[in-house]
Design an enzyme around this catalytic site. Structure first.
Site: not given
Length: 762
Positions: A17, A519-520, A603, A698
């Site tokens: 990453r 975002r991973c 959710d 976000h």
């Protein structure tokens, strides 16, 4: 017949990453722009080098990005909203569009077709000057050529898909704007061709779901481009489904090659080829390896596909490639040695998929005997995983067989349930709540890491989680929220957490994929039958409820989201896996209820993204997706309030499905899509509890009370105040405490102002 190997796109994030870490270091001013650009170049070239070493002949160039490939295209074509005009440098403008700034909201973000990747939605404004602002594909093509000697395959997003994904124009304007895209695309392709690009991949995934009229419109654009760039070799690339309905017209497009998905669109594309053939003067690019899942290919099945195609297709050349970009898969499985042998052997991440392409190429060019050993290995691997005990549980099969019609519905209709819930919960008009998670601070992440590494004991970790939970219960009380949450400090990821506690799941150490920006996520692997083991959320939720007189809601991830955000076994239908998950969650929900939890949120943010691309296939998916949710939630008492949450979707397509979920309250993203769902509700009614998110979590900016009040005011024009809730767009896990508290204070004040106005007008 010449046969080449090709890749459509490679994962961006780096084996460890590195890409994500570089981005976040730059955003937090830990490295400067020069360091950022240098490191990104190193990562970019390393990805090209890996593909070169694996033996891929047509290596994608330009699929690498600093955030999102659709955003790259928008910037390249000058689709830059005027609110960002104060920024002058490329990176400042680019990241402001992606993430917002102190004074300006970011561009909208939504799902890339039916995947879990998110793209930044291009914005069209009146007076926009469309032009080739930056020929980024050319720069990257020349870079790979000069630095590595790789004559790569530039990859660009096609004009039709790009404009279809954009917003800000009327349908009447579409054709005019589309024609304005011809000139910049002509310049882009001309410059790439002049620089020596042998083949240019033009991605048009939208072609899988166009009308006859739209396909004709797209063809005219390609004819206009071809007229100006007659010698460029274009590969028109489709993926995620077949182009069966419009295949006859698409194969007449003025391009040199056409790429089709023979994994997710296999039946439709084969039917079309059988009926209409394939042009002898074009190259067929065969998407034969699944670019969206992590399982080894069935090489026998793939080779049978090519046998079928070679009988029906009189093309001059073939290209062997994945079904889509490998963006959606982890990079390499070699670090996953902790997995069972039967599971490890069955996996193929991006690098292994490249190796599979080379194997297939060898079989096609040298005969299957050239890979006889590999074929035998593959057959043994598939037999072992199919016959494993994990995939053949009798208890799971019995539970599925025993299901009855009444297991899929609540005892009373919504109106009667809601009356009972109001009496039981005693909530005010326009109740306030959050979506579930609170900031996962450095301390939270570090403590969890220490616990997982055995540095601190279970008892110490539990004490820490309880301390964080109590701190945020007190914050919520002080802020004045009506329905509280425990904060989810014990959870790394909303799907991984549940997968770790259910049978049938396994987890990778390094199986990261990009979700949006930096975002991973590390999707669980559903490799076996899913079953309940023990309570998963009871302890933390009951503890939080013991700290306050206010209502605390239980927080679960729904069956369809767990399914859609996991890598799923491919030996049984997805519907059956979804039902297995739903039955396990049903058990958990019953335990929460019996423990005194009166509001339970399940959710389903990924419900919409699982929908097939073709409208004709929607009903079948929606039916079993809704049934899965109902199966999980329908055994509770009428007084127990079921909530659900969705975010970043094209909701107008699924309003009926949302209604059919029969949730007592649904919270939906509103602010970042700039009120799109509010517009949807102007044309339909929603007669159940609903909360339209009043601010975008976000973005790091703290919105004012007035901004939120405006959204509440707009929402109440289309929603019944009796059933309306006030909440943020999504969970607050990624935000900082100093951003969250003032934002929630503003939200509660906006709710109070709205209540006062309603009382005044009553």
């Amino acid at each position: 017949m010449a046969i080449q190997t090709s890749n459509l796109g490679y994962p961006r994030i780096g084996l460890q990453r590195e890409w994500k870490k570089t981005l976040e270091a730059f955003w937090s001013n830990k490295i400067n722009e020069e360091q950022f650009l240098t490191t990104m170049k190193e990562i970019r070239l390393q990805h090209v080098k890996v593909q070169q070493e694996k033996g891929i002949e047509l290596i994608p160039i330009g699929d690498f990005t600093y955030y999102d490939h659709v955003l790259d295209t928008a910037y390249m074509l000058g689709f830059i909203p005027s609110r960002f005009s104060e920024f002058t440098s490329y990176l400042d403008v680019y990241f402001a569009m992606a993430r917002g700034s102190k004074d300006h909201v970011a561009s909208e973000m939504t799902k890339w077709f039916n995947t879990n990747y998110h793209y930044i939605v291009p914005e069209y404004e009146e007076g926009l000057q469309i032009s080739l602002k930056d020929n980024r594909p050319l720069r990257l093509y020349e870079e790979a050529k000069q630095e590595l000697g790789v004559d790569g395959k530039p990859v660009i997003l096609g004009p039709y898909t790009f404009l279809k994904l954009a917003k800000g124009y009327t349908q009447e304007q579409f054709a005019t704007i589309l024609k304005q895209l011809v000139a910049p695309y002509v310049q882009l392709l001309s410059e790439l061709h002049a620089a020596g690009a042998q083949i240019i991949q033009v991605d048009e995934p939208i072609f899988a779901s166009l009308t006859k009229e739209e396909v004709q419109q797209a063809k005219e654009i390609y004819e206009a481009i071809r007229k100006e760039v007659p010698n460029a070799t274009l590969l028109l690339q489709t993926y995620f489904d077949s182009v069966e309905e419009n295949y006859e017209e698409i194969i007449t497009f003025p391009v040199s090659s056409i790429g089709l998905d023979f994994v997710h669109g296999k039946e439709g594309n084969l039917n079309a080829i059988s009926k209409y053939g394939f042009p002898a003067d074009k190259t067929l690019a065969v998407g034969c390896i699944d670019g969206r899942n992590i399982w080894r290919a069935d090489l026998d099945e793939v080779l049978t596909l090519f046998t079928t195609l070679q009988k029906q297709v009189q093309t001059k050349d073939l290209i062997v490639q994945p079904s889509c970009s490998l963006l959606h898969t982890p990079i390499d499985k070699t670090e996953e040695t902790h997995l069972s042998t039967e599971l490890f052997d069955a996996l193929a991440f991006a690098n292994q998929k490249l190796e599979e392409l080379v194997l297939i190429h060898s079989a096609l060019t040298q005969g299957t005997e050239s890979i006889s050993n590999e074929l035998e290995t593959y057959r043994n691997v598939h037999h072992t995983i199919r016959s494993s005990a994990a995939r053949n549980r009798e208890d799971v099969k019995a539970a599925r067989t025993a299901l009855k019609e009444e297991d899929f519905s609540r005892p009373l209709p919504f109106e009667k349930r809601y009356e009972l819930q109001q009496v039981a919960l005693k909530l005010p008009l326009l109740p306030t709540t959050t979506i579930g998670s609170f900031p996962q601070t450095t301390e939270v992440r570090q403590t969890r890491k220490e616990w997982r590494n055995g540095i601190i004991s279970n008892e110490q970790y539990e004490q820490f989680i309880e301390k964080e939970t109590e701190k945020w219960i007190r914050y919520q009380e002080e802020i004045g929220l009506d329905v509280l949450v425990h904060g989810e400090f014990e959870r790394t990821d909303m799907v991984e957490y549940f997968g770790e506690r259910l049978a049938g799941f396994s987890f990778t150490k390094n199986g990261w994929v990009q979700s949006y920006g930096s975002r991973c996520v590390k999707p669980p692997v559903i490799y076996g039958d899913v079953a309940f083991i023990n309570g998963m959320t009871i302890k933390e939720t009951v503890y939080a409820q013991s700290l306050t007189e206010k209502v605390v809601k239980g927080m679960l991830t729904g069956p369809v989201t767990i399914l859609n955000w996991s890598f799923v076994r491919n030996d049984i239908p997805r519907k059956e896996v979804s039902y297995q998950i739903a039955l396990a969650l049903r058990h958990e929900i019953e335990l929460l209820e019996s423990s005194g939890i009166r509001v339970i949120q399940v959710d389903e943010p990924a419900l919409r993204e699982g929908m097939p691309l073709k409208e004709k296939d929607w009903d079948a998916y929606i039916t079993w997706a809704v049934q899965s949710f109902l199966l999980a939630t329908s055994s509770v008492a009428n007084e127990t309030q079921i909530h659900t949450h969705m975010c970043y979707s094209n909701f107008e397509d699924i309003v009926d499905a949302i209604r059919a979920l029969d949730a007592d309250v649904i919270s939906i993203e509103t602010s970042r899509s700039h009120g799109e769902f509010i517009d949807t509700l102007k044309h339909t009614t929603y007669e159940k509890g609903i909360g339209l998110g009043v601010y975008d979590i976000h973005s790091p900016r703290v919105p004012s009370k007035d901004e939120m009040y405006e959204i509440v005011e707009q929402s109440l024009q289309v929603c019944d105040p009796k059933y309306f809730w006030i909440n943020p767009d999504c969970g607050l896990k990624t935000r900082r405490t100093e951003e969250v508290i003032p934002a929630l204070e503003h939200m509660v004040q906006a709710a109070k102002d709205a209540r006062s106005l309603l009382k005044t007008n009553a």
